[in-house]
Each structure stands twice: as structure tokens, then as C-alpha cells.
Design an enzyme around this catalytic site. Structure first.
Site, PDB file in Angstrom:
ATOM      1  N   GLU A  46     -12.682   1.389  25.769  1.00 41.62           N
ATOM      2  CA  GLU A  46     -13.479   1.840  26.903  1.00 41.62           C
ATOM      3  C   GLU A  46     -13.830   0.672  27.817  1.00 41.62           C
ATOM      4  O   GLU A  46     -13.723   0.778  29.049  1.00 41.62           O
ATOM      5  CB  GLU A  46     -14.762   2.526  26.414  1.00 41.62           C
ATOM      6  CG  GLU A  46     -14.513   3.766  25.565  1.00 41.62           C
ATOM      7  CD  GLU A  46     -14.402   3.472  24.079  1.00 41.62           C
ATOM      8  OE1 GLU A  46     -14.753   4.349  23.277  1.00 41.62           O
ATOM      9  OE2 GLU A  46     -13.962   2.351  23.709  1.00 41.62           O
ATOM     10  N   ALA A 159      18.878  -4.010 -13.437  1.00 41.94           N
ATOM     11  CA  ALA A 159      19.959  -3.740 -14.380  1.00 41.94           C
ATOM     12  C   ALA A 159      19.523  -4.114 -15.796  1.00 41.94           C
ATOM     13  O   ALA A 159      18.426  -4.653 -16.009  1.00 41.94           O
ATOM     14  CB  ALA A 159      21.204  -4.519 -13.983  1.00 41.94           C
ATOM     15  N   THR A 267       4.431  -1.441 -13.941  1.00 39.86           N
ATOM     16  CA  THR A 267       3.163  -1.240 -14.636  1.00 39.86           C
ATOM     17  C   THR A 267       2.039  -0.950 -13.657  1.00 39.86           C
ATOM     18  O   THR A 267       1.235  -0.031 -13.860  1.00 39.86           O
ATOM     19  CB  THR A 267       2.813  -2.473 -15.489  1.00 39.86           C
ATOM     20  OG1 THR A 267       3.889  -2.758 -16.370  1.00 39.86           O
ATOM     21  CG2 THR A 267       1.548  -2.239 -16.290  1.00 39.86           C
TER      22      THR A 267
END
Length: 361
Positions: A46, A159, A267
Site C-alpha cells: 500500500e 542402489a 528416516t
């Protein structure tokens, strides 16, 4: 109002203050000035719009202010926006979203008391979407939590030998860095901090650092080594030696963290999901199959499909060969019989998680 929302979106997505835009209209309904909030310590939207009007030689008396968020009524780094509009002689104020902040609210009432016509709820849904993370943080007393997952098609994050770089491609990784540059803080557990030695910086495509760097948060009690990359260039480092997620999110709220990005590991992700503390998921999925290896999420105590943690798809984007699925909280998770038997389930209170978890993080 759509112009005001577009202006607001130009402000920083990070920081303690909301993104706000303001457009001033003359008595004939024509835009004559505009402004937006550029971040903490700068003029509010404003005030910026009123300054723009004066710089253009426009008298703001009798104008209409169209604002995306209810003008504030408190003294912070700057004065109350409601008072600025009153002093400027604005005749009407139209607002998208009412301000839920108990410190700043009351601007609409102050404007009305001064004889100014005020309407609220204009394009409220669009205003709520723009301010989603900030509104959530103010209303709940805890940060908006976005959980990032980067997995293979079969949900693996590494992997069998532990290697994980890189499951996703360069476009997905670049996108993830743009998200880091928009949040207040980014968190990992101590396991990820010690195993992966991440820097948790927001980097540009050429490898440089974005101007804004999120606060780097490590959750857990094991110390971060002196030579860790987390102690290198980037945002400030904060370690929270906590196993209570209420306490973690409370500490971050005290630091005015509105949007927290969690990047691992499994986790910490599992603990947050089990506590029903995740508000948004960013799942980067690569067209890769590993068959075995670490999974993105551990045991959530779900024994039947009806107890699954469900989210609602918000957006799907292709990033090179990868896909980003953005999903948001659907309904608050219900405690399963297994978790209810082992956890203390308490009524939800403002700023509190629906369930506690003491899982090792």
C-alpha cells in the site's frame, strides 16, 4: 485484483512477510498507481502504491485501493498500512484475503471506522493460493512442510551398493534448486548429513549460488563434522538436537521460518509422514528401475489400504526424462491401530502435530 495478485507474485516467496500487491484506481476506475512488497524491511504494498502515485503526480484522495491482503494495523518495521490509506484520503478498499495474523489484523475495522468502504473476499481463492505457505504458517503456528522425494520408478533412492547420484537428470535437479531458492529453510536428518555430506545450497545452472540461500537445518543429535560442506558457503547452519518433531517445528517457527523444505533422508521423511506433518509432496520420479536398494519412505504403520497416507495431485510436470508430481495434503491422517497402541494420541492444538513421534532422526 488480478493485476494486484500478479504484482504480489513479484515479491520474494521466502521471508517472514507475505507477498502483497496493491493497485490504486481513480474515481473512474482506471489504474493510476501500483506497488508490491519487496521483502522484510521494505515498504508494504500500500505504501509503495501511494509513493508511486505521488511520483506520478497523482493525488491519492478519492482513489480506490485494490489489495491482495487486508492492510495491516500494527507498527512493525514500517507503520500501519491502514493508517497510510486513511491519511492519503483513499475512499474505498477492496481486499482478497483477510489477514489472520493476530499481531497485524484489524486493518479493515480501522478503515471502516474512518468512513472508508471495505469489501473482502475478491478472488479469495487465488489470493489464498498465492499466500498458501504464509497463511498456513500464521494459522497453525508451524512452518508449511514440503517433502522432496527423488526416486526410481520402483521407489528407490539408492542402489544396493548405496550409490544414489544421479537417479534423476539435470533438468529435475535444476528445478529442485529453484525450489530451494524460494524456501526459508531446508532440512535433513543427521544420517543424511553424515552419509551424503550435502551442501544444501540453492545453485544456479552454472553452479553459482542464488542470492537467497535457505537456512540449513540438521535434525538429530550426532554432530556435524567441522569439515562438512554444510559449514561451507551457503545459508546459516542450525542443528536441532531433537527427536520430537513438535519441538523441531516450534523452534523453526520461532525463527519465522514459514516454508520448510525437507530433503531427507528416509528416516526423517518417515517420521514427518507418520506424524501427519507433511503439507506438500514434491516427487521427482525417474524412468529407472533398481529392483533393490534403499526406499524413499520406511514403515508408516499402515496395515490396510484404508489407512494409507493420501495426498491430492496438484500438478504434474515433465522435466527432461523425469516427471515431477506435486501433491498436497488431502485429509488429516488417522492413527492406525498399530501406531495408536504405541503412541500417545492427543487432540490437535494450534501449532501442534496431530501425533507425536519419537523416531530416531
Amino acid at each position: 485484483m488480478r493485476r494486484a495478485l500478479a504484482l504480489a507474485a513479484q515479491g520474494p516467496a521466502y521471508g517472514p512477510n507475505p507477498r502483497v500487491g496493491c493497485v490504486l484506481l481513480d474515481p473512474g476506475g482506471h489504474p493510476v498507481a501500483e506497488g508490491f512488497h519487496r521483502g522484510a524491511g521494505t515498504p508494504h504494498a500500500e505504501a509503495a502504491a501511494l509513493a508511486d502515485a505521488r511520483s506520478r503526480g497523482v493525488d491519492p484522495r478519492g482513489t480506490t485501493a485494490v489489495v491482495t491482503l487486508e492492510p495491516c494495523a500494527h507498527h512493525g518495521r514500517t507503520g500501519p498500512c491502514a493508517d497510510a490509506l486513511i491519511d492519503a484520503g483513499v475512499a474505498e478498499v477492496h481486499v482478497a484475503v483477510a489477514d489472520p495474523n493476530p499481531v497485524a489484523t484489524g486493518g479493515a475495522a480501522r478503515l471502516r471506522a474512518a468512513g472508508i468502504e471495505v469489501t473482502t473476499g475478491i478472488l479469495a481463492d487465488e489470493g489464498e493460493e498465492l499466500l498458501r505457505q504464509w497463511l498456513h504458517a500464521v494459522r497453525t503456528g508451524r512452518p508449511y512442510v514440503t517433502l522432496k522425494l527423488a526416486t526410481s520408478l520402483d521407489g528407490r533412492v539408492a542402489a544396493a551398493d548405496g550409490t544414489s547420484r544421479w537417479i534423476t537428470g539435470p533438468q529435475a535437479r535444476a528445478h529442485a534448486h529453484t525450489i530451494r531458492a524460494q524456501v526459508d529453510a531446508i532440512a535433513v536428518g543427521t544420517g543424511t548429513a553424515l552419509t551424503d555430506d550435502p551442501s544444501l545450497t540453492a545453485r544456479t545452472i552454472d553452479g553459482g549460488l542464488f542470492e537467497h540461500q535457505p537456512l540449513r537445518v540438521v535434525v538429530g543429535r550426532r554432530a556435524v563434522p567441522a569439515g562438512a560442506r554444510l559449514r561451507g558457503p551457503g545459508g546459516a547452519l542450525l542443528q536441532l538436537p531433537e527427536h520430537d518433531l513438535d519441538a523441531v517445528l516450534g523452534r523453526l517457527a520461532e525463527r519465522e521460518v514459514r516454508h520448510l523444505l525437507v530433503e531427507g533422508g528416509p528416516t526423517l521423511a518417515t517420521a514427518l509422514l507418520a506424524a501427519d506433518a507433511v503439507d506438500e509432496l514434491h516427487a521427482y520420479v525417474a524412468p529407472v528401475l533398481l529392483g533393490v536398494g534403499a526406499t524413499a519412505v520406511g514403515d508408516l504403520g499402515v496395515t490396510t489400504i484404508g489407512d494409507a497416507a493420501r495426498f491430492t495431485t496438484h500438478d504434474v510436470t515433465r522435466l527432461g526424462d523425469d516427471v515431477l508430481l506435486v501433491a498436497r495434503r488431502a485429509q488429516p491422517a488417522r492413527p492406525t491401530e498399530a501406531t495408536a497402541a504405541t503412541e500417545s494420541v492427543q487432540p490437535v492444538q494450534p501449532g501442534r502435530l496431530s501425533r507425536h513421534t519419537k523416531e530416531e532422526i
